[in-house]
Design a protein around this motif. Structure first.
Motif, PDB file in Angstrom:
ATOM      1  N   LEU A  44       0.851  -1.186   0.000  1.00  0.00           N
ATOM      2  CA  LEU A  44       0.000   0.000   0.000  1.00  0.00           C
ATOM      3  C   LEU A  44       0.888   1.237   0.000  1.00  0.00           C
ATOM      4  CD1 LEU A  44      -2.614  -1.032   2.725  1.00  0.00           C
ATOM      5  CD2 LEU A  44      -2.954  -1.002   0.251  1.00  0.00           C
ATOM      6  N   SER A  45       0.346   2.349  -0.446  1.00  0.00           N
ATOM      7  CA  SER A  45       1.132   3.576  -0.425  1.00  0.00           C
ATOM      8  C   SER A  45       1.293   4.050   1.017  1.00  0.00           C
ATOM      9  CB  SER A  45       0.449   4.673  -1.255  1.00  0.00           C
ATOM     10  OG  SER A  45      -0.645   5.205  -0.554  1.00  0.00           O
ATOM     11  N   PRO A  46       2.419   4.694   1.318  1.00  0.00           N
ATOM     12  CA  PRO A  46       2.604   5.252   2.666  1.00  0.00           C
ATOM     13  C   PRO A  46       1.478   6.214   3.052  1.00  0.00           C
ATOM     14  CG  PRO A  46       4.680   5.255   1.484  1.00  0.00           C
ATOM     15  CD  PRO A  46       3.613   4.864   0.492  1.00  0.00           C
ATOM     16  N   THR A  47       0.967   6.957   2.087  1.00  0.00           N
ATOM     17  CA  THR A  47      -0.120   7.893   2.373  1.00  0.00           C
ATOM     18  C   THR A  47      -1.381   7.147   2.800  1.00  0.00           C
ATOM     19  OG1 THR A  47       0.761   9.472   0.783  1.00  0.00           O
ATOM     20  CG2 THR A  47      -1.541   9.742   1.404  1.00  0.00           C
ATOM     21  N   THR A  48      -1.717   6.073   2.104  1.00  0.00           N
ATOM     22  CA  THR A  48      -2.894   5.272   2.461  1.00  0.00           C
ATOM     23  C   THR A  48      -2.755   4.738   3.879  1.00  0.00           C
ATOM     24  OG1 THR A  48      -3.343   4.661   0.172  1.00  0.00           O
ATOM     25  CG2 THR A  48      -4.202   3.177   1.874  1.00  0.00           C
ATOM     26  N   VAL A  49      -1.594   4.191   4.198  1.00  0.00           N
ATOM     27  CA  VAL A  49      -1.363   3.641   5.533  1.00  0.00           C
ATOM     28  C   VAL A  49      -1.480   4.741   6.581  1.00  0.00           C
ATOM     29  CG1 VAL A  49       0.337   2.542   7.046  1.00  0.00           C
ATOM     30  CG2 VAL A  49       0.005   1.698   4.714  1.00  0.00           C
ATOM     31  N   THR A  50      -0.870   5.881   6.336  1.00  0.00           N
ATOM     32  CA  THR A  50      -0.901   6.982   7.296  1.00  0.00           C
ATOM     33  C   THR A  50      -2.323   7.462   7.556  1.00  0.00           C
ATOM     34  OG1 THR A  50       1.337   7.702   6.811  1.00  0.00           O
ATOM     35  CG2 THR A  50      -0.149   9.365   7.713  1.00  0.00           C
ATOM     36  N   VAL A  51      -3.115   7.622   6.497  1.00  0.00           N
ATOM     37  CA  VAL A  51      -4.501   8.082   6.657  1.00  0.00           C
ATOM     38  C   VAL A  51      -5.293   7.096   7.512  1.00  0.00           C
ATOM     39  CG1 VAL A  51      -6.675   8.462   5.410  1.00  0.00           C
ATOM     40  CG2 VAL A  51      -4.563   9.487   4.567  1.00  0.00           C
ATOM     41  N   ILE A  52      -5.148   5.812   7.250  1.00  0.00           N
ATOM     42  CA  ILE A  52      -5.916   4.798   7.991  1.00  0.00           C
ATOM     43  C   ILE A  52      -5.413   4.666   9.426  1.00  0.00           C
ATOM     44  CG2 ILE A  52      -6.482   2.331   8.107  1.00  0.00           C
ATOM     45  CD1 ILE A  52      -6.571   2.414   4.990  1.00  0.00           C
ATOM     46  N   VAL A  53      -4.101   4.639   9.621  1.00  0.00           N
ATOM     47  CA  VAL A  53      -3.542   4.551  10.975  1.00  0.00           C
ATOM     48  C   VAL A  53      -3.942   5.781  11.786  1.00  0.00           C
ATOM     49  CG1 VAL A  53      -1.381   4.586  12.308  1.00  0.00           C
ATOM     50  CG2 VAL A  53      -1.666   2.956  10.428  1.00  0.00           C
ATOM     51  N   ASP A  54      -3.876   6.962  11.192  1.00  0.00           N
ATOM     52  CA  ASP A  54      -4.290   8.178  11.900  1.00  0.00           C
ATOM     53  C   ASP A  54      -5.765   8.108  12.295  1.00  0.00           C
ATOM     54  OD1 ASP A  54      -1.767   9.269  11.795  1.00  0.00           O
ATOM     55  OD2 ASP A  54      -2.216  10.659  10.157  1.00  0.00           O
ATOM     56  N   TYR A  55      -6.595   7.598  11.397  1.00  0.00           N
ATOM     57  CA  TYR A  55      -8.017   7.441  11.705  1.00  0.00           C
ATOM     58  C   TYR A  55      -8.203   6.497  12.901  1.00  0.00           C
ATOM     59  CZ  TYR A  55     -12.889   6.023  11.334  1.00  0.00           C
ATOM     60  OH  TYR A  55     -14.197   5.740  11.616  1.00  0.00           O
ATOM     61  N   PHE A  56      -7.529   5.362  12.871  1.00  0.00           N
ATOM     62  CA  PHE A  56      -7.626   4.407  13.976  1.00  0.00           C
ATOM     63  C   PHE A  56      -7.136   5.032  15.290  1.00  0.00           C
ATOM     64  CE2 PHE A  56      -7.223   0.362  11.115  1.00  0.00           C
ATOM     65  CZ  PHE A  56      -8.547   0.478  10.749  1.00  0.00           C
ATOM     66  N   LYS A  57      -6.047   5.804  15.219  1.00  0.00           N
ATOM     67  CA  LYS A  57      -5.517   6.457  16.422  1.00  0.00           C
ATOM     68  C   LYS A  57      -6.490   7.500  16.958  1.00  0.00           C
ATOM     69  CE  LYS A  57      -1.584   8.275  16.467  1.00  0.00           C
ATOM     70  NZ  LYS A  57      -0.386   8.996  16.094  1.00  0.00           N
ATOM     71  N   GLU A  58      -7.024   8.340  16.074  1.00  0.00           N
ATOM     72  CA  GLU A  58      -7.944   9.402  16.487  1.00  0.00           C
ATOM     73  C   GLU A  58      -9.192   8.844  17.167  1.00  0.00           C
ATOM     74  OE1 GLU A  58      -8.801  11.739  13.012  1.00  0.00           O
ATOM     75  OE2 GLU A  58      -6.678  12.278  12.767  1.00  0.00           O
ATOM     76  N   HIS A  59      -9.590   7.639  16.781  1.00  0.00           N
ATOM     77  CA  HIS A  59     -10.784   7.024  17.357  1.00  0.00           C
ATOM     78  C   HIS A  59     -10.458   6.057  18.495  1.00  0.00           C
ATOM     79  CE1 HIS A  59     -12.387   8.819  13.718  1.00  0.00           C
ATOM     80  NE2 HIS A  59     -13.540   8.827  14.361  1.00  0.00           N
ATOM     81  N   GLY A  60      -9.200   6.037  18.921  1.00  0.00           N
ATOM     82  CA  GLY A  60      -8.808   5.275  20.094  1.00  0.00           C
ATOM     83  C   GLY A  60      -8.581   3.795  19.886  1.00  0.00           C
ATOM     84  N   PHE A  61      -8.497   3.335  18.632  1.00  0.00           N
ATOM     85  CA  PHE A  61      -8.296   1.910  18.380  1.00  0.00           C
ATOM     86  C   PHE A  61      -6.829   1.515  18.385  1.00  0.00           C
ATOM     87  CE2 PHE A  61     -12.286   2.946  16.061  1.00  0.00           C
ATOM     88  CZ  PHE A  61     -13.145   2.237  16.875  1.00  0.00           C
ATOM     89  N   LEU A  62      -5.957   2.480  18.133  1.00  0.00           N
ATOM     90  CA  LEU A  62      -4.513   2.238  18.105  1.00  0.00           C
ATOM     91  C   LEU A  62      -3.819   3.157  19.074  1.00  0.00           C
ATOM     92  CD1 LEU A  62      -3.447   2.147  14.343  1.00  0.00           C
ATOM     93  CD2 LEU A  62      -3.630   0.224  15.887  1.00  0.00           C
ATOM     94  N   MET A  63      -2.631   2.746  19.478  1.00  0.00           N
ATOM     95  CA  MET A  63      -1.768   3.621  20.267  1.00  0.00           C
ATOM     96  C   MET A  63      -0.348   3.470  19.740  1.00  0.00           C
ATOM     97  SD  MET A  63      -1.667   1.494  23.788  1.00  0.00           S
ATOM     98  CE  MET A  63      -1.459  -0.274  23.789  1.00  0.00           C
ATOM     99  N   GLU A  64       0.407   4.547  19.825  1.00  0.00           N
ATOM    100  CA  GLU A  64       1.817   4.475  19.472  1.00  0.00           C
ATOM    101  C   GLU A  64       2.561   4.115  20.739  1.00  0.00           C
ATOM    102  OE1 GLU A  64       3.240   7.819  17.286  1.00  0.00           O
ATOM    103  OE2 GLU A  64       1.954   7.334  15.592  1.00  0.00           O
ATOM    104  N   ILE A  65       3.409   3.097  20.639  1.00  0.00           N
ATOM    105  CA  ILE A  65       4.054   2.583  21.846  1.00  0.00           C
ATOM    106  C   ILE A  65       5.546   2.850  21.894  1.00  0.00           C
ATOM    107  CG2 ILE A  65       2.316   0.813  22.237  1.00  0.00           C
ATOM    108  CD1 ILE A  65       4.318  -1.185  21.029  1.00  0.00           C
TER     109      ILE A  65
END
Length: 100
Positions: A44-65
């Motif tokens: 996948l493109s880095p942009t696609t990954v960033t948009v989806i990961v940011d969405y997951f983070k903003e909604h509390g599904f992911l955390m940066e560790i």
């Protein structure tokens, strides 16, 4: 003419949902992983990954560790699922998956 636009929009939404499922499953299966690794492993493109990961983070599904070594740019941040929130996201994504 309007059907083409609706079809294209529907196709784009389906691709987005598929990419969300791919990223979710990759993080769930591989544990902490960087965005660059996700992009490379999932083709996948880095942009696609960033948009989806940011969405997951903003909604509390992911955390940066943490942060890892850089491969030339900014240092890599490692993403991991928030266990309780990830379970509810999995249900949302399962409902979004088209039947086989």
């Amino acid at each position: 003419m309007n059907n083409k636009r609706e079809s294209r929009s529907g196709s784009q939404q389906l691709i987005k949902e598929i990419n969300q499922v791919l990223i979710f499953n990759a993080i769930r299966e591989r544990g902490p992983i960087s965005r660059s690794q996700l992009a490379k492993e999932l083709s996948l493109s880095p942009t696609t990954v960033t948009v989806i990961v940011d969405y997951f983070k903003e909604h509390g599904f992911l955390m940066e560790i943490g942060k890892g070594d850089s491969s030339g740019g900014e240092s890599r941040s490692w993403s991991s699922l928030r266990p309780m929130r990830a379970a509810s996201l999995r249900l949302i994504l399962i409902r979004a998956e088209p039947p086989c």
